[in-house]
Write a protein that holds these residues in place. Structure first.
Motif, PDB file in Angstrom:
ATOM      1  N   LEU A 239       0.829  -1.205   0.000  1.00  0.00           N
ATOM      2  CA  LEU A 239       0.000   0.000   0.000  1.00  0.00           C
ATOM      3  C   LEU A 239       0.860   1.250   0.000  1.00  0.00           C
ATOM      4  CD1 LEU A 239      -2.599  -0.956   2.788  1.00  0.00           C
ATOM      5  CD2 LEU A 239      -2.828  -1.292   0.308  1.00  0.00           C
ATOM      6  N   SER A 240       0.247   2.354  -0.393  1.00  0.00           N
ATOM      7  CA  SER A 240       0.897   3.654  -0.228  1.00  0.00           C
ATOM      8  C   SER A 240       0.968   3.984   1.253  1.00  0.00           C
ATOM      9  CB  SER A 240       0.103   4.744  -0.955  1.00  0.00           C
ATOM     10  OG  SER A 240       0.055   4.494  -2.339  1.00  0.00           O
ATOM     11  N   HIS A 241       1.963   4.791   1.620  1.00  0.00           N
ATOM     12  CA  HIS A 241       2.103   5.140   3.030  1.00  0.00           C
ATOM     13  C   HIS A 241       2.096   6.656   3.211  1.00  0.00           C
ATOM     14  CE1 HIS A 241       3.182   4.458   7.206  1.00  0.00           C
ATOM     15  NE2 HIS A 241       3.912   5.552   7.081  1.00  0.00           N
ATOM     16  N   PRO A 242       1.233   7.136   4.143  1.00  0.00           N
ATOM     17  CA  PRO A 242       0.175   6.366   4.821  1.00  0.00           C
ATOM     18  C   PRO A 242      -0.960   6.045   3.848  1.00  0.00           C
ATOM     19  CG  PRO A 242      -0.023   8.679   5.359  1.00  0.00           C
ATOM     20  CD  PRO A 242       1.234   8.555   4.545  1.00  0.00           C
ATOM     21  N   ASN A 243      -1.833   5.141   4.237  1.00  0.00           N
ATOM     22  CA  ASN A 243      -2.934   4.762   3.361  1.00  0.00           C
ATOM     23  C   ASN A 243      -3.779   5.996   3.041  1.00  0.00           C
ATOM     24  OD1 ASN A 243      -4.662   2.907   1.993  1.00  0.00           O
ATOM     25  ND2 ASN A 243      -6.115   3.134   3.678  1.00  0.00           N
TER      26      ASN A 243
ATOM     27  N   GLY B 215       5.226   1.144   4.233  1.00  0.00           N
ATOM     28  CA  GLY B 215       6.429   1.418   5.011  1.00  0.00           C
ATOM     29  C   GLY B 215       6.993   2.795   4.753  1.00  0.00           C
ATOM     30  N   SER B 216       7.769   3.247   5.718  1.00  0.00           N
ATOM     31  CA  SER B 216       8.453   4.535   5.622  1.00  0.00           C
ATOM     32  C   SER B 216       9.717   4.456   6.449  1.00  0.00           C
ATOM     33  CB  SER B 216       7.552   5.657   6.160  1.00  0.00           C
ATOM     34  OG  SER B 216       8.299   6.842   6.373  1.00  0.00           O
ATOM     35  N   VAL B 217      10.765   5.144   6.002  1.00  0.00           N
ATOM     36  CA  VAL B 217      12.024   5.128   6.735  1.00  0.00           C
ATOM     37  C   VAL B 217      11.869   5.719   8.129  1.00  0.00           C
ATOM     38  CG1 VAL B 217      12.826   7.386   5.932  1.00  0.00           C
ATOM     39  CG2 VAL B 217      14.503   5.573   6.449  1.00  0.00           C
ATOM     40  N   SER B 218      10.800   6.482   8.345  1.00  0.00           N
ATOM     41  CA  SER B 218      10.571   7.065   9.671  1.00  0.00           C
ATOM     42  C   SER B 218      10.297   6.004  10.725  1.00  0.00           C
ATOM     43  CB  SER B 218       9.408   8.058   9.617  1.00  0.00           C
ATOM     44  OG  SER B 218       8.205   7.408   9.255  1.00  0.00           O
ATOM     45  N   TYR B 219       9.926   4.789  10.322  1.00  0.00           N
ATOM     46  CA  TYR B 219       9.669   3.700  11.261  1.00  0.00           C
ATOM     47  C   TYR B 219      10.932   2.935  11.633  1.00  0.00           C
ATOM     48  CZ  TYR B 219       4.612   4.189  10.622  1.00  0.00           C
ATOM     49  OH  TYR B 219       3.322   4.663  10.608  1.00  0.00           O
ATOM     50  N   ASP B 220      12.019   3.176  10.931  1.00  0.00           N
ATOM     51  CA  ASP B 220      13.238   2.413  11.190  1.00  0.00           C
ATOM     52  C   ASP B 220      13.717   2.616  12.623  1.00  0.00           C
ATOM     53  OD1 ASP B 220      15.407   0.756  10.478  1.00  0.00           O
ATOM     54  OD2 ASP B 220      16.685   2.501  10.128  1.00  0.00           O
ATOM     55  N   ASN B 221      14.057   1.508  13.291  1.00  0.00           N
ATOM     56  CA  ASN B 221      14.526   1.535  14.685  1.00  0.00           C
ATOM     57  C   ASN B 221      13.475   2.042  15.664  1.00  0.00           C
ATOM     58  OD1 ASN B 221      17.092   0.447  14.297  1.00  0.00           O
ATOM     59  ND2 ASN B 221      17.979   2.435  13.790  1.00  0.00           N
ATOM     60  N   LYS B 222      12.215   1.923  15.309  1.00  0.00           N
ATOM     61  CA  LYS B 222      11.139   2.338  16.206  1.00  0.00           C
ATOM     62  C   LYS B 222      10.467   1.104  16.809  1.00  0.00           C
ATOM     63  CE  LYS B 222      11.284   6.845  15.444  1.00  0.00           C
ATOM     64  NZ  LYS B 222      12.352   6.883  14.408  1.00  0.00           N
ATOM     65  N   THR B 223       9.987   1.259  18.044  1.00  0.00           N
ATOM     66  CA  THR B 223       9.225   0.218  18.706  1.00  0.00           C
ATOM     67  C   THR B 223       7.809   0.726  18.916  1.00  0.00           C
ATOM     68  OG1 THR B 223      11.228  -0.480  19.858  1.00  0.00           O
ATOM     69  CG2 THR B 223       9.153  -1.349  20.672  1.00  0.00           C
TER      70      THR B 223
ATOM     71  N   PRO C 211      15.156   0.092   0.785  1.00  0.00           N
ATOM     72  CA  PRO C 211      14.906  -0.840   1.893  1.00  0.00           C
ATOM     73  C   PRO C 211      13.419  -1.088   2.053  1.00  0.00           C
ATOM     74  CG  PRO C 211      15.243   1.363   2.749  1.00  0.00           C
ATOM     75  CD  PRO C 211      15.274   1.477   1.247  1.00  0.00           C
ATOM     76  N   TYR C 212      13.097  -2.123   2.794  1.00  0.00           N
ATOM     77  CA  TYR C 212      11.703  -2.487   3.030  1.00  0.00           C
ATOM     78  C   TYR C 212      11.491  -2.665   4.525  1.00  0.00           C
ATOM     79  CZ  TYR C 212      11.467  -3.114  -1.977  1.00  0.00           C
ATOM     80  OH  TYR C 212      11.507  -2.893  -3.320  1.00  0.00           O
ATOM     81  N   LEU C 213      10.306  -2.258   4.976  1.00  0.00           N
ATOM     82  CA  LEU C 213      10.004  -2.254   6.399  1.00  0.00           C
ATOM     83  C   LEU C 213       9.567  -3.641   6.854  1.00  0.00           C
ATOM     84  CD1 LEU C 213       9.737  -0.467   8.946  1.00  0.00           C
ATOM     85  CD2 LEU C 213       7.331  -0.158   8.339  1.00  0.00           C
ATOM     86  N   HIS C 214      10.196  -4.123   7.926  1.00  0.00           N
ATOM     87  CA  HIS C 214       9.824  -5.380   8.561  1.00  0.00           C
ATOM     88  C   HIS C 214       9.534  -5.109  10.031  1.00  0.00           C
ATOM     89  CE1 HIS C 214      11.996  -6.711   5.001  1.00  0.00           C
ATOM     90  NE2 HIS C 214      11.389  -7.871   5.119  1.00  0.00           N
ATOM     91  N   CYS C 215       8.595  -5.849  10.586  1.00  0.00           N
ATOM     92  CA  CYS C 215       8.235  -5.700  11.990  1.00  0.00           C
ATOM     93  C   CYS C 215       8.417  -7.038  12.707  1.00  0.00           C
ATOM     94  CB  CYS C 215       6.783  -5.238  12.146  1.00  0.00           C
ATOM     95  SG  CYS C 215       6.488  -3.554  11.545  1.00  0.00           S
ATOM     96  N   PHE C 216       9.017  -6.993  13.879  1.00  0.00           N
ATOM     97  CA  PHE C 216       9.276  -8.184  14.669  1.00  0.00           C
ATOM     98  C   PHE C 216       8.518  -8.068  15.989  1.00  0.00           C
ATOM     99  CE2 PHE C 216      12.789  -7.362  11.858  1.00  0.00           C
ATOM    100  CZ  PHE C 216      13.079  -8.606  11.318  1.00  0.00           C
ATOM    101  N   ASP C 217       7.704  -9.066  16.265  1.00  0.00           N
ATOM    102  CA  ASP C 217       6.897  -9.052  17.476  1.00  0.00           C
ATOM    103  C   ASP C 217       7.791  -9.394  18.671  1.00  0.00           C
ATOM    104  OD1 ASP C 217       5.053  -9.418  19.530  1.00  0.00           O
ATOM    105  OD2 ASP C 217       3.539 -10.205  18.161  1.00  0.00           O
ATOM    106  N   VAL C 218       7.997  -8.437  19.565  1.00  0.00           N
ATOM    107  CA  VAL C 218       8.854  -8.664  20.733  1.00  0.00           C
ATOM    108  C   VAL C 218       8.034  -8.820  22.006  1.00  0.00           C
ATOM    109  CG1 VAL C 218      10.835  -7.501  19.717  1.00  0.00           C
ATOM    110  CG2 VAL C 218       9.224  -6.173  21.082  1.00  0.00           C
ATOM    111  N   SER C 219       6.728  -9.023  21.864  1.00  0.00           N
ATOM    112  CA  SER C 219       5.871  -9.268  23.022  1.00  0.00           C
ATOM    113  C   SER C 219       5.859 -10.761  23.334  1.00  0.00           C
ATOM    114  CB  SER C 219       4.460  -8.748  22.780  1.00  0.00           C
ATOM    115  OG  SER C 219       3.911  -9.293  21.607  1.00  0.00           O
ATOM    116  N   ASP C 220       5.296 -11.110  24.452  1.00  0.00           N
ATOM    117  CA  ASP C 220       5.322 -12.494  24.907  1.00  0.00           C
ATOM    118  C   ASP C 220       4.338 -13.384  24.145  1.00  0.00           C
ATOM    119  OD1 ASP C 220       7.189 -11.785  26.811  1.00  0.00           O
ATOM    120  OD2 ASP C 220       5.665 -11.254  28.272  1.00  0.00           O
ATOM    121  N   SER C 221       3.346 -12.789  23.511  1.00  0.00           N
ATOM    122  CA  SER C 221       2.262 -13.601  22.960  1.00  0.00           C
ATOM    123  C   SER C 221       2.417 -13.923  21.473  1.00  0.00           C
ATOM    124  CB  SER C 221       0.940 -12.871  23.147  1.00  0.00           C
ATOM    125  OG  SER C 221       0.973 -11.604  22.521  1.00  0.00           O
ATOM    126  N   GLY C 222       3.206 -13.158  20.733  1.00  0.00           N
ATOM    127  CA  GLY C 222       3.170 -13.276  19.289  1.00  0.00           C
ATOM    128  C   GLY C 222       4.277 -14.053  18.629  1.00  0.00           C
TER     129      GLY C 222
END
Length: 418
Positions: A324-328, A363-371, A404-415
């Motif tokens: 999708l375009s960012h933001p939608n 995705g957007s580079v603004s999300y890089d290194n963000k939690t 680059p492409y945005l990836h998200c890693f679930d660092v919570s206990d449930s996912g």
């Protein structure tokens, strides 16, 4: 309580340093880093005061000289006389001198004792280690299979015996001014007898230095049986991802679902894949989807017989964050596909899924290194975001303009193992 999933960063308190060099004395840095993060922990620091902040209904630790603990990471507190304050906790907020975290119960009062805060390890174990620490065999923290991880970060030679030859060089180092690099030999191994006696299931190469990169950084996101290693290196100073460990298998009793990827090019002293160039070939296909990649391998197929299998990752887009375009445009929204990324043998045999990986639709580079936490559609998940380069000449424009492409890693206990 304990937290099975943790993320670790080069920016955290007392983080181990990965070399930016390329000489023989720089070998061993990656092995030491993995040992520290996976099995030992780091960043121990005495706490000047630890009180209960009633306004926030959380504990507040103070470090008068400052600290480098990060919001959302897991910390471990020890030494408080009131055991309510001791244990593993997720950091909810930080200031330059303070750390807040939520307790499991309301304490009787402020904490007393000789109190320390540290960063606990991911929960792996060291099975064996060479005398100089450059070769380490790691095993998961629990009995999940018959495969272990062997990391050889020594100054090993190439097959023809010369570490500076331009002919078929797959050794540890590139030593000329044009081909500076350090790569580790990383293997999944079974039938282990000794540090040098085992059956090699898969052999790969991982980058073991930040050579040429600006602002060197690394992160590891892990539980006690699988981890992602994210590293910035090479002239383009992009981040790539490498991973090792047990997937979420659909096969009952699967003892060989150990996934291991690596660099596309092993050669050190050749132009192809040279870190000194602003070229996509220095990186890997990593987490590109729906496309076969010969370096994404699993230790044995679903039949559990000898031999490895190439796997393909299935998703609703070829590149994470590209649908999708960012933001939608319709609602300025940011959407994450929270369905597991499928792992298929030979493109059409469903073997399982990747632990903890979520794929944003834009995705957007603004999300890089963000939690990110408390997302509207994922209120119980905390995700760590990284812009990771994918080696693909069709989308590569070189240098800092590489795509680059945005990836998200679930660092919570449930996912992670859902």
């Amino acid at each position: 309580m304990t937290h099975p999933v943790k993320w670790f960063s080069s920016k955290m308190e007392g983080a181990p340093i990965l070399t930016s060099g390329y000489n023989a004395e720089d070998c061993g840095s990656l092995a030491a880093l993995l040992k520290t993060v996976l099995t030992l922990g780091f960043g121990s620091k005495p706490v000047d005061s630890l009180v209960y902040d009633a306004a926030k209904a959380e504990a507040k630790a103070t470090f008068q000289a400052g600290h480098s603990y990060l919001q959302h990471q897991i910390i471990k507190v020890e030494g408080a006389t009131d055991n309510t304050y001791n244990g593993e906790f997720r950091v909810s907020a930080v200031s330059s001198t303070e750390v807040w975290f939520k307790l499991t119960a309301v304490p009787a009062g402020d904490a007393l004792g000789t109190i320390t805060m540290s960063i606990p390890p991911a929960g792996w174990k060291v099975k064996a280690e060479s005398s100089n620490g450059h070769i380490i065999v790691f095993e998961p923290g629990r009995d999940v299979g018959n495969v272990m991880l062997r990391v050889d970060n020594s100054d090993f030679p190439n097959p023809n015996g010369s570490n500076t030859s331009t002919n078929n060089n797959t050794g540890a180092r590139g030593t000329s001014s044009s081909y500076r690099a350090i790569k580790a030999r990383v293997e999944s191994v079974s039938s282990y007898t000794d540090i040098d006696m085992y059956d090699a299931e898969i052999e790969q190469r991982w980058p073991a230095s930040h050579v040429y990169a600006t602002e060197p950084e690394w992160e590891i996101i892990s539980d006690d049986a699988f981890f992602y290693f994210i590293i910035k290196y090479a002239r383009s100073s992009c981040k790539a991802v490498f991973f090792a460990g047990y997937i979420n298998s659909v096969r009952p009793g699967d003892r060989y679902c150990f996934l291991l990827n690596g660099l596309s090019y092993w050669s050190q002293n050749t132009t192809t894949g040279a870190w000194s160039n602003t070229s996509w070939s220095a990186y890997n296909f990593g987490l590109r989807f729906n496309t076969p990649y010969s370096k994404n391998l699993i230790s044995r197929g679903h039949h559990q017989l000898f031999g490895t299998e190439t796997v393909i990752f299935r998703n609703n887009m070829d590149y994470s964050g590209s649908l999708l375009s960012h933001p939608n445009p319709a609602d300025n929204g940011f959407y994450i596909n929270n369905q597991p990324v499928m792992i298929c043998e030979n493109e059409n045999t469903y073997r399982g899924s990747l632990p903890g990986l979520l794929t944003p639709l834009s995705g957007s580079v603004s999300y890089d290194n963000k939690t990110l936490s408390e997302l509207p559609t994922m209120p119980n998940n905390t995700v760590r975001c990284h812009m990771l380069v994918i080696s693909d000449s069709a989308t590569w424009s070189g240098g800092t303009n590489s795509r680059p492409y945005l990836h998200c890693f679930d660092v919570s206990d449930s996912g992670w193992r859902a």
